[in-house]
Scaffold this motif. Structure first.
Motif, PDB file in Angstrom:
ATOM      1  N   ASN A   1       0.486   6.730   2.587  1.00 31.63           N
ATOM      2  CA  ASN A   1       0.153   5.590   1.740  1.00 31.63           C
ATOM      3  C   ASN A   1      -1.242   5.808   1.167  1.00 31.63           C
ATOM      4  O   ASN A   1      -1.894   6.818   1.445  1.00 31.63           O
ATOM      5  CB  ASN A   1       0.230   4.273   2.526  1.00 31.63           C
ATOM      6  CG  ASN A   1      -0.573   4.320   3.806  1.00 31.63           C
ATOM      7  OD1 ASN A   1      -1.781   4.556   3.772  1.00 31.63           O
ATOM      8  ND2 ASN A   1       0.071   4.095   4.940  1.00 31.63           N
TER       9      ASN A   1
ATOM     10  N   GLU B   1       0.821  -1.206   0.000  1.00 27.42           N
ATOM     11  CA  GLU B   1       0.000   0.000   0.000  1.00 27.42           C
ATOM     12  C   GLU B   1       0.860   1.264   0.000  1.00 27.42           C
ATOM     13  O   GLU B   1       0.383   2.345  -0.330  1.00 27.42           O
ATOM     14  CB  GLU B   1      -0.917   0.017   1.227  1.00 27.42           C
ATOM     15  CG  GLU B   1      -2.046  -0.992   1.170  1.00 27.42           C
ATOM     16  CD  GLU B   1      -3.057  -0.675   0.086  1.00 27.42           C
ATOM     17  OE1 GLU B   1      -3.609   0.439   0.068  1.00 27.42           O
ATOM     18  OE2 GLU B   1      -3.293  -1.553  -0.763  1.00 27.42           O
ATOM     19  N   SER B   2       2.103   1.153   0.419  1.00 28.33           N
ATOM     20  CA  SER B   2       2.984   2.321   0.517  1.00 28.33           C
ATOM     21  C   SER B   2       3.834   2.524  -0.725  1.00 28.33           C
ATOM     22  O   SER B   2       4.742   3.355  -0.712  1.00 28.33           O
ATOM     23  CB  SER B   2       3.898   2.177   1.741  1.00 28.33           C
ATOM     24  OG  SER B   2       3.139   2.031   2.915  1.00 28.33           O
ATOM     25  N   ASP B   3       3.594   1.754  -1.760  1.00 31.33           N
ATOM     26  CA  ASP B   3       4.361   1.858  -3.002  1.00 31.33           C
ATOM     27  C   ASP B   3       5.853   1.634  -2.781  1.00 31.33           C
ATOM     28  O   ASP B   3       6.696   2.223  -3.463  1.00 31.33           O
ATOM     29  CB  ASP B   3       4.134   3.223  -3.672  1.00 31.33           C
ATOM     30  CG  ASP B   3       2.698   3.401  -4.128  1.00 31.33           C
ATOM     31  OD1 ASP B   3       2.089   2.391  -4.532  1.00 31.33           O
ATOM     32  OD2 ASP B   3       2.182   4.526  -4.071  1.00 31.33           O
TER      33      ASP B   3
END
Length: 387
Positions: free
Chosen positions: A285, A34-36
């Motif tokens: 995120n 989700e936080s890339d």
């Protein structure tokens, strides 16, 4: 995207556990975060023999630890790691407390997200005593792209919890029927803003725009109380899917339309409702975007565009908490200044004190601010032209 890691074991050290065959062969895997975060270039297999102290040292060195042991032991490891992380000290100003708490939460997220697990082509988790996670994964990601998917265990646990909410449904005050939230879409467990909207006396026959709809709950409340139609928007595709599915479940699909869009739909409406992110800080995120609005960009643009999207005699309905002011993130009077700058008049307003659990939790580092939080529903109209 699937990527091939150049190495999968810590160099020069014996591996205490075996990699799944596909990863041992060096096959490409799909990475979900989700936080890339970039795809890990090295996965170090570990199992139930790994202590929390050893795990903490290794993740602080930058390792991604691929857990291959028991599912319940893996969850216990996450808890033990979390307890070993420092917590902000007391005695700070509200702003200092907020900054310290956010740094601590970010450190916790970065640390725990380095404990990862692998799923097979059917999204099955190959840990002993593991639950069936395949449905939760398909709901969020769709069909697998490769034979192996790697995901932080903490994220996967969040997806499992969200899948249960989605299965059972959520009762919302004033809503006939249950709401079924999706993973990554803001969960309307705080009822303050919902109850404020229920105080509206006349919505029958009105055309509604719902900007930043999330689950679609505000549109559904207004439609069930007699609004003629609602067009909702959200910039997140998961929210769009969630709102559309819930409209069908509630029997409102014929009067409800949802679009993936940055702000307003085209045209004008009698009521334009918005419950924007209320903390003017950068999101860390994808999930954060429902709460954090860097430099008030979303809120500013909503207020600037509102007059052009109201029919003559129409009203904007802005629902917003004053927590940012109490934390020192926004100066007192800033919102009223924005109303004036955008040519808006406060026709009326209604407020309610926060009743969510954190407002009563004295152990919360932000309790001093949250205990005084007030949420307000503003009825906004364009200023009358000066003669």
């Amino acid at each position: 995207m699937p990527r091939r890691p150049p190495s999968t074991a810590a160099e020069g050290k014996p591996t205490p556990a075996a990699l799944p065959p596909e990863l041992a062969r060096g096959d490409a895997f799909t990475w979900h975060s989700e936080s890339d975060e970039p795809t890990p270039t090295r996965l170090s297999p570990v199992d139930d023999r790994l202590s929390a102290d050893a795990a903490l040292k290794r993740v602080r060195r930058g390792e991604f630890l691929l857990y291959t042991g028991d599912f319940h032991n893996a969850k216990q490891l996450l808890g033990a790691l979390s307890r070993r992380l420092s917590r902000p000290a007391g005695g700070r100003s509200p702003l200092e407390a907020f900054r310290a708490e956010r740094r601590a939460r970010q450190l916790e997220h970065e640390t725990l997200s380095r404990i990862v697990v692998a799923l097979d082509r059917a999204y099955q988790l190959g840990l002993s005593r593991a639950p069936d996670v395949s449905l939760a994964c398909r709901q969020v990601w769709g069909e697998p792209e490769t034979d192996v998917t790697v995901v932080p265990l903490k994220q996967l646990l969040g997806m499992l919890g969200a899948a249960e909410w989605r299965r059972k449904g959520l009762a919302v005050p004033g809503l006939t029927g249950l709401l079924h939230p999706h993973y990554g879409v803001y969960l309307p467990t705080r009822t303050d803003y919902v109850e404020l909207l229920l105080s509206l006396s006349n919505v029958k026959g009105k055309r509604v725009f719902d900007v930043g709809t999330g689950t679609g709950v505000l549109s559904f409340l207004l439609l069930q109380r007699g609004a003629a139609s609602a067009v909702a928007t959200d910039c997140d595709s998961r929210a769009v899917t969630c709102a559309r599915e819930n409209a069908e479940r509630l029997g409102l699909a014929k009067r409800f339309q949802v679009l993936e869009a940055d702000l307003f739909p085209e045209g004008q409406a009698d009521l334009v409702v918005c419950n924007p992110p209320w903390i003017p800080e950068p999101p860390k995120n994808r999930v954060d975007r429902a709460v954090f609005d860097e430099d008030n960009q979303f809120l500013r643009r909503f207020l600037e565009g509102l007059p052009a999207h109201l029919t003559p005699g129409g009203e904007g309905l802005l629902i917003i908490s004053d927590l940012a002011v109490l934390l020192g993130l926004r100066p007192p009077g800033w919102l009223e200044e924005q109303f004036a700058r955008c040519g808006l008049t406060v026709k009326w307003k209604r407020s309610t004190p926060a009743r969510h659990s954190k407002a009563k939790d004295r152990s919360d580092p932000l309790h001093a601010a949250r205990s005084r939080e007030v949420t307000t529903l503003y009825g906004l109209t364009p200023e009358a032209p000066r003669s």
